[in-house]
Design a protein around this motif. Structure first.
Motif, mmCIF file in Angstrom:
data_model
loop_
_atom_site.group_PDB
_atom_site.id
_atom_site.type_symbol
_atom_site.label_atom_id
_atom_site.label_comp_id
_atom_site.label_asym_id
_atom_site.label_seq_id
_atom_site.Cartn_x
_atom_site.Cartn_y
_atom_site.Cartn_z
ATOM 1 N N PRO A 246 -0.102 -38.707 -7.187
ATOM 2 C CA PRO A 246 0.138 -38.904 -8.621
ATOM 3 C C PRO A 246 1.392 -39.698 -8.947
ATOM 4 O O PRO A 246 1.383 -40.530 -9.863
ATOM 5 C CB PRO A 246 0.238 -37.462 -9.145
ATOM 6 C CG PRO A 246 -0.583 -36.658 -8.202
ATOM 7 C CD PRO A 246 -0.378 -37.298 -6.865
ATOM 8 N N ALA A 247 2.491 -39.485 -8.214
ATOM 9 C CA ALA A 247 3.733 -40.210 -8.506
ATOM 10 C C ALA A 247 3.544 -41.711 -8.304
ATOM 11 O O ALA A 247 4.110 -42.528 -9.055
ATOM 12 C CB ALA A 247 4.868 -39.701 -7.619
ATOM 13 N N VAL A 248 2.765 -42.093 -7.299
ATOM 14 C CA VAL A 248 2.510 -43.512 -7.032
ATOM 15 C C VAL A 248 1.620 -44.098 -8.119
ATOM 16 O O VAL A 248 1.855 -45.210 -8.607
ATOM 17 C CB VAL A 248 1.876 -43.690 -5.644
ATOM 18 C CG1 VAL A 248 1.523 -45.147 -5.388
ATOM 19 C CG2 VAL A 248 2.820 -43.175 -4.563
ATOM 20 N N LEU A 249 0.602 -43.348 -8.521
ATOM 21 C CA LEU A 249 -0.270 -43.822 -9.592
ATOM 22 C C LEU A 249 0.509 -43.993 -10.896
ATOM 23 O O LEU A 249 0.257 -44.931 -11.661
ATOM 24 C CB LEU A 249 -1.428 -42.842 -9.792
ATOM 25 C CG LEU A 249 -2.438 -42.758 -8.632
ATOM 26 C CD1 LEU A 249 -3.451 -41.654 -8.898
ATOM 27 C CD2 LEU A 249 -3.146 -44.093 -8.441
ATOM 28 N N ALA A 250 1.465 -43.088 -11.140
ATOM 29 C CA ALA A 250 2.300 -43.211 -12.343
ATOM 30 C C ALA A 250 3.095 -44.510 -12.304
ATOM 31 O O ALA A 250 3.223 -45.217 -13.320
ATOM 32 C CB ALA A 250 3.233 -42.007 -12.456
ATOM 33 N N MET A 251 3.631 -44.858 -11.130
ATOM 34 C CA MET A 251 4.387 -46.096 -10.984
ATOM 35 C C MET A 251 3.496 -47.311 -11.256
ATOM 36 O O MET A 251 3.900 -48.241 -11.981
ATOM 37 C CB MET A 251 4.973 -46.194 -9.578
ATOM 38 C CG MET A 251 5.649 -47.519 -9.255
ATOM 39 S SD MET A 251 6.078 -47.697 -7.501
ATOM 40 C CE MET A 251 4.430 -47.799 -6.760
ATOM 41 N N VAL A 252 2.278 -47.312 -10.689
ATOM 42 C CA VAL A 252 1.363 -48.442 -10.883
ATOM 43 C C VAL A 252 1.045 -48.614 -12.367
ATOM 44 O O VAL A 252 1.054 -49.742 -12.896
ATOM 45 C CB VAL A 252 0.070 -48.241 -10.075
ATOM 46 C CG1 VAL A 252 -0.931 -49.347 -10.382
ATOM 47 C CG2 VAL A 252 0.369 -48.214 -8.576
ATOM 48 N N CYS A 253 0.792 -47.505 -13.051
ATOM 49 C CA CYS A 253 0.466 -47.586 -14.482
ATOM 50 C C CYS A 253 1.655 -48.093 -15.292
ATOM 51 O O CYS A 253 1.483 -48.879 -16.241
ATOM 52 C CB CYS A 253 0.040 -46.211 -14.997
ATOM 53 S SG CYS A 253 -1.576 -45.663 -14.381
ATOM 54 N N ALA A 254 2.869 -47.677 -14.938
ATOM 55 C CA ALA A 254 4.059 -48.109 -15.670
ATOM 56 C C ALA A 254 4.293 -49.608 -15.501
ATOM 57 O O ALA A 254 4.652 -50.303 -16.455
ATOM 58 C CB ALA A 254 5.279 -47.317 -15.212
ATOM 59 N N VAL A 255 4.097 -50.116 -14.278
ATOM 60 C CA VAL A 255 4.280 -51.549 -14.042
ATOM 61 C C VAL A 255 3.152 -52.343 -14.713
ATOM 62 O O VAL A 255 3.385 -53.444 -15.236
ATOM 63 C CB VAL A 255 4.360 -51.852 -12.535
ATOM 64 C CG1 VAL A 255 4.495 -53.351 -12.283
ATOM 65 C CG2 VAL A 255 5.546 -51.126 -11.905
ATOM 66 N N THR A 256 1.951 -51.776 -14.730
ATOM 67 C CA THR A 256 0.853 -52.409 -15.470
ATOM 68 C C THR A 256 1.210 -52.535 -16.944
ATOM 69 O O THR A 256 0.944 -53.567 -17.585
ATOM 70 C CB THR A 256 -0.446 -51.607 -15.305
ATOM 71 O OG1 THR A 256 -0.795 -51.545 -13.917
ATOM 72 C CG2 THR A 256 -1.585 -52.237 -16.087
ATOM 73 N N ALA A 257 1.834 -51.484 -17.484
ATOM 74 C CA ALA A 257 2.262 -51.522 -18.888
ATOM 75 C C ALA A 257 3.260 -52.649 -19.129
ATOM 76 O O ALA A 257 3.226 -53.322 -20.170
ATOM 77 C CB ALA A 257 2.876 -50.180 -19.283
#
Length: 403
Positions: A246-257
């Motif tokens: 989950p922490a990695v997925l959160a990072m990917v979503c934040a950079v996508t944003a």
């Protein structure tokens, strides 16, 4: 020539080389000194005589750990006469001196061995971890050169004979080092980072390491966002998708944003921010290892804050969440990551200056400038320059309103 004095001093105490390395590292950090990448491999090099005169911080620690008065008692002999005059060094100047002395603890670039083993690869990873920590503390300008030397050595090791398992691990180590070299090149404001990022991504794919690929791809996407290339950034974050923690997925979503913010896609940014926060709520920090330990709540807030900050700059409308996000990041980022905290403080000050909230803006601006003085980062310099422009613009606006 073998250093029997140091080896005997260690063996008589029943210590392993790893134990000595741990004691030296602990003593240095307790005394606010940087031991660099001092590890069991370095101790072995000292005992074999390959390193005869380590850096001053290491010699101080060794004397303290072994409770001796002189370097000579540990078989440490300088090639030149040590300085006789001691002088005070400020924390800022100390960081500068550390960048000059790092070559004393990084491994020499030597002829590749005929056969590579798992221990050799672990040694590469240990040095990479030390360089990554150095980058977080001191910035890309201080780290880039030595990351490049270590990467060159790692690539040269690829000509050695090795088992398939070791080759896979070696590919992962090269990917990690190439990713670090690309990141520090970007952070230092130098050209060529994109090419090295591509090398790092290829190495991560060869190693079959999806998490390493994700880490490198999101860092490459950050560079693309910085360069204003939203399409490349979105392609990179899309390639990083997968069944990650989950922490990695959160990072990917934040950079996508952040990438969507460049396009002014308000709905897309808010969806990605919400997804990042949802993943973060399920993250278990205690289970994270390696580079994943940097994926803290403060880091996520910094990434989300930057996405909202970039969205406001693109659309010309201030997101209501940007100030709270940046304020939390500027106040919580740890002392071990001065660059991250300085960038958050600079961005927050920029927004506050534009809102004419001068008192708080000046406070965060002072924090940003103070931290930036000890961090060599072109990205941070750019954020501080933008902050100063906002301060000047705000002052001009106030002057016109008073007139």
């Amino acid at each position: 020539m073998e250093n029997t004095a140091l080896r005997q001093a260690r063996e008589v105490r029943g210590w392993s080389q790893g134990k000595v390395a741990d004691l030296v590292q602990d003593w240095c950090w307790k005394n606010e000194l940087d031991p660099g990448s001092f590890d069991a491999v370095t101790v072995s090099r000292l005992e074999c005589g390959r390193i005869r005169w380590p850096r001053d911080e290491v010699r101080q620690a060794l004397r303290a750990v072994f409770e001796v008065e002189t370097d000579a008692e540990l078989g440490l002999v300088g090639r030149r006469r040590p300085r006789t005059q001691n002088r005070e060094v400020s924390p800022t100047n100390r960081r500068t001196l550390l960048s000059l002395g790092a070559a004393a603890v990084l491994p020499d670039v030597t002829t590749s061995p005929s056969r590579l083993g798992a221990d050799d690869v672990r040694g590469l990873d240990h040095h990479t971890a030390a360089l990554e920590e150095w980058d977080r503390r001191s910035g890309g300008r201080a780290t880039r050169h030595f990351a490049g030397l270590e990467l060159r050595r790692a690539i040269d090791l690829g000509s050695a004979s090795m088992t398939p398992a070791v080759r896979s691990a070696w590919s992962g180590s090269v990917a990690r080092l190439a990713g670090l070299y690309a990141w520090t090149t970007f952070d230092a404001g130098e050209k060529g980072a994109a090419v090295v990022f591509d090398l790092a991504l290829d190495a991560a794919q060869e190693a079959g390491n999806a998490l390493a690929y994700c880490h490198i791809a999101t860092n490459a996407a950050r560079q693309a966002v910085h360069d204003g290339d939203s399409d490349r950034a979105l392609a990179l974050t899309a390639s990083a998708a997968g069944a990650h923690p989950p922490a990695v997925l959160a990072m990917v979503c934040a950079v996508t944003a952040q990438a969507l913010a460049l396009q002014g896609d308000i709905r897309g940014v808010m969806r990605s921010v919400a997804a990042a926060e949802e993943h973060a709520a399920r993250a278990d920090e205690s289970a994270q290892e390696g580079w994943m330990r940097t994926l803290t709540p403060a880091k996520l807030r910094s990434d989300i804050g930057f996405a909202l900050y970039r969205l406001s700059a693109t659309t010309g409308h201030l997101s209501p969440d940007v100030v709270p996000q940046l304020r939390r990041t500027a106040g919580v980022s740890t002392a071990a990551q001065p660059r991250a905290r300085a960038m958050a403080a600079a961005r927050l000050a920029t927004v506050l200056f534009r809102q004419c909230d001068v008192d708080e803006a000046r406070h965060h601006a002072a924090v940003a400038v103070d931290l930036a003085s000890a961090v060599g980062s072109a990205r941070l310099d750019s954020a501080v320059t933008e902050m100063r422009a906002a301060a000047s613009g705000g002052a001009s606006a106030r002057s016109r309103s008073m007139g």
